[in-house]
Scaffold this motif. Structure first.
Motif, short mmCIF file in Angstrom:
data_model
loop_
_atom_site.label_atom_id
_atom_site.label_comp_id
_atom_site.label_asym_id
_atom_site.label_seq_id
_atom_site.Cartn_x
_atom_site.Cartn_y
_atom_site.Cartn_z
N GLN A 224 113.43 -42.05 -0.11
CA GLN A 224 112.22 -41.83 -0.09
C GLN A 224 112.04 -40.38 -0.80
O GLN A 224 111.83 -40.20 -2.06
CB GLN A 224 112.04 -41.19 0.79
CG GLN A 224 111.08 -42.45 1.90
CD GLN A 224 110.94 -41.88 3.46
OE1 GLN A 224 110.85 -40.92 3.71
NE2 GLN A 224 109.99 -42.96 3.58
N GLY B 108 112.59 -41.23 -4.66
CA GLY B 108 110.70 -41.99 -5.82
C GLY B 108 110.44 -42.76 -5.50
O GLY B 108 109.84 -44.03 -5.81
N ASN C 168 109.38 -46.62 -2.69
CA ASN C 168 108.56 -46.68 -1.77
C ASN C 168 109.35 -47.96 -0.79
O ASN C 168 109.30 -48.82 -0.98
CB ASN C 168 107.45 -47.67 -2.35
CG ASN C 168 106.44 -47.96 -1.42
OD1 ASN C 168 106.92 -47.69 -0.08
ND2 ASN C 168 105.20 -48.14 -1.61
#
Length: 353
Positions: free
Chosen positions: A243, A246, A248
């Protein structure tokens, strides 16, 4: 001085692809050549070139044409596709869940696919519009439903979806589906032999039609996983780290699980239950060439394909003319190999402790 240079060569990524490709090509030629009637490698090359590129086969025995193109090559190709599918799915599941015991079987995906396929064989039904694709479509749908059920159950237990919870949930669901399969077998009449034979795993007597069934799902599943190799690398260090980088995590986790379910469902639909390929092959590749999924996934695909081709060759030649189920051979080979891998890993952990 010689040993370090050999190890350095083996660790090199270019060398890894050369070795994996050479292993696969050797397995393909061996799988086509060996049998009741021996076909020379030279004639195999000429025949494959003729059917793919239209070259001349004037110096090749016409009998070999039917043996190679209609019987052995489709079988070898199907075994390769199944082995590649299971190995790639296993590599993705192990990386995603950060656990060497994770594979399509421990997560219940294979049991779901098997239950769907057995249901089709048990009820003798075909879905409208797709006819011959009924078996793989139902098998894949059942695999997707199973992974969805595992995730829902795991989330109900623990919303953070920890790795241990997902694996334990997969084992529970797999046990339940295994009981359903046993129930259908107990209620079966004349179809008993067909279902039992299918559950033991085989690529025997499958022609080009089965290859047409698995190829679309194989391409979609492997492409999706290859495109998410970087995300798998990030998630292998933990979800929080991913996370921060970056990723998801929830969306990518679901997509990777669905891609693995597609590959597993298609493989189970055309070959039945074949264990340990998705468990041992990726683990073996990870030990030799490292955990980078940008290379781990394609190397697992190539090695898994070659491994299952050679396993199928062994299954039809070890007590010829009788054929052994390929799933039996993979389990006999895979279980002790995986046991040795775990033992060595434990000993290594004790030394470093």
């Amino acid at each position: 001085m010689q040993r370090p240079s050999i190890l350095k060569f083996l660790k090199n990524k270019f060398s890894a692809y050369v070795i994996a490709c050479a292993f696969l090509i050797s397995a393909v030629f061996a799988g086509i050549s060996v049998g009741t009637i021996h076909v020379p490698f030279r004639d195999i090359a000429f025949l494959l070139s003729h059917h793919m590129f239209g070259t001349s086969i004037a110096n090749v025995d016409p009998m070999f044409d039917n043996i190679v193109w209609q019987i052995r090559f489709p079988r070898v190709l199907l075994a390769g596709l199944v082995g590649a599918s299971l190995a790639v799915a296993g590599a993705a599941f192990q990386g995603l869940l950060r656990n060497p015991l994770a594979d399509p079987y421990t997560l219940g995906v294979s049991s779901g696919a098997s239950a769907g396929a057995v249901l089709v064989l048990f009820l003798h039904f075909q879905l409208p519009w797709i006819a011959d694709f009924t078996l793989p479509v139902v098998s894949i749908a059942a695999a997707l439903a199973t992974i969805g059920l595992v995730i829902m159950f795991a989330r109900a237990i623990e919303r953070s979806l920890k790795v241990e919870t997902i694996i334990l949930t997969g084992i529970i669901v797999s046990s339940f589906l295994g009981a359903l399969i046993s129930l259908m077998i107990a209620l079966t009449g004349e179809e008993l032999r067909q279902i039992i034979g299918w559950l033991l795993g085989s690529v025997s007597m499958r022609g080009w039609g089965y290859i047409q069934l698995i190829v679309p799902f194989f391409l979609v599943g492997t492409l999706l996983l290859f495109l998410h190799a970087a995300e798998l690398n990030a998630m292998s260090f933990g979800e929080e780290m991913a996370q921060h980088l970056g990723v998801n995590v929830r969306r990518k986790k679901m997509l990777i699980l669905l891609s693995g379910a597609i590959l597993t469902g298609a493989a189970v639909a055309v070959s039945g239950t074949i264990g340990f390929v998705g468990l041992v092959v990726p683990h073996f590749i990870r030990i030799i060439w490292g955990p980078d999924h940008r290379h781990l996934l394609p190397l697992s695909m190539l090695t898994g394909a070659g491994f299952l081709i050679l396993t199928d060759l062994l299954s039809r030649t070890v007590i010829s003319p009788t054929e052994l189920p390929i799933g039996v051979i993979t389990s006999i080979i895979g279980a002790p190999v995986f046991g040795v891998i775990l033992l060595r890993k434990q000993r290594k952990g004790r030394r470093t402790a």
